[in-house]
Design a protein around this motif. Structure first.
Motif, short mmCIF file in Angstrom:
data_model
loop_
_atom_site.label_atom_id
_atom_site.label_comp_id
_atom_site.label_asym_id
_atom_site.label_seq_id
_atom_site.Cartn_x
_atom_site.Cartn_y
_atom_site.Cartn_z
N THR A 192 -45.36 18.43 -25.93
CA THR A 192 -46.34 17.75 -25.13
C THR A 192 -47.27 17.97 -23.92
N SER A 193 -45.84 19.65 -23.80
CA SER A 193 -45.77 20.58 -22.75
C SER A 193 -47.64 21.15 -22.90
N ILE A 194 -47.52 22.09 -24.26
CA ILE A 194 -48.70 22.26 -24.22
C ILE A 194 -49.71 21.16 -24.54
N LEU A 195 -49.94 20.54 -25.23
CA LEU A 195 -50.84 19.72 -25.75
C LEU A 195 -51.52 19.18 -24.43
N LEU A 196 -51.24 18.30 -23.39
CA LEU A 196 -51.12 18.00 -22.25
C LEU A 196 -51.75 18.80 -21.01
N THR A 197 -51.29 20.32 -21.42
CA THR A 197 -52.04 21.23 -21.15
C THR A 197 -52.92 21.56 -21.31
N LEU A 198 -53.95 21.66 -22.24
CA LEU A 198 -54.93 22.45 -23.36
C LEU A 198 -55.44 20.69 -23.48
N LEU A 199 -55.42 19.39 -22.84
CA LEU A 199 -56.19 18.39 -22.99
C LEU A 199 -56.73 17.90 -21.32
N ILE A 200 -56.37 18.90 -20.45
CA ILE A 200 -56.04 18.74 -19.10
C ILE A 200 -57.45 19.47 -18.90
N LEU A 201 -57.25 20.52 -19.46
CA LEU A 201 -57.97 22.41 -19.35
C LEU A 201 -60.01 21.85 -20.31
N LEU A 202 -59.52 20.49 -21.13
CA LEU A 202 -60.94 20.04 -21.77
C LEU A 202 -61.68 19.37 -21.13
N HIS A 203 -60.72 18.83 -19.93
CA HIS A 203 -61.58 17.53 -18.94
C HIS A 203 -62.60 18.25 -18.87
N ARG A 204 -62.98 17.91 -18.35
CA ARG A 204 -64.90 18.62 -17.00
C ARG A 204 -64.91 18.13 -15.91
N GLY A 205 -64.44 19.17 -15.36
CA GLY A 205 -64.27 19.22 -13.46
C GLY A 205 -65.40 19.14 -12.82
N SER A 258 -49.26 11.99 -21.42
CA SER A 258 -48.13 12.12 -21.04
C SER A 258 -47.66 11.57 -20.82
N VAL A 259 -47.61 9.53 -20.91
CA VAL A 259 -46.30 9.28 -21.24
C VAL A 259 -45.17 9.56 -22.09
N VAL A 260 -45.96 10.07 -23.05
CA VAL A 260 -44.76 10.65 -23.95
C VAL A 260 -44.44 11.23 -23.33
#
Length: 86
Positions: free
Chosen positions: A16-29, A64-66
């Motif tokens: 989940t740490s790796i997946l969360l990092t990738l998902l956050i990087l995919l967000h548009r800032g 992030s909840v998991v």
């Protein structure tokens, strides 16, 4: 509690740490982010873009909840193990 429970939580935490990092990087800032690299920055189809952003937000919150639950579970397991030793 058995030791396999801790190993399961550690593996879940790493995934989940790796997946969360990738998902956050995919967000548009403000500057577009990495999501523009994969077609999220194309503003010609506004409906598709907003649906994709909403789904990305949902997946990020779910992961992030998991992640948080794995951290709390591992902390509780460690506390139980330390109390049973002493």
């Amino acid at each position: 509690m058995p030791i396999w429970f801790a190993y399961t939580l550690i593996v879940l935490l790493v995934i989940t740490s790796i997946l969360l990092t990738l998902l956050i990087l995919l967000h548009r800032g403000k500057g577009g982010g990495l999501s523009s690299m994969f077609g999220g920055g194309v503003s010609s189809s506004l409906a598709g873009s907003s649906v994709a952003e909403k789904n990305l937000d949902r997946y990020t919150v779910l992961v992030s909840v998991v992640w948080f639950a794995a951290i709390v579970g591992l902390g509780l397991w460690l506390r139980l193990q330390l109390n049973s030793v002493s």
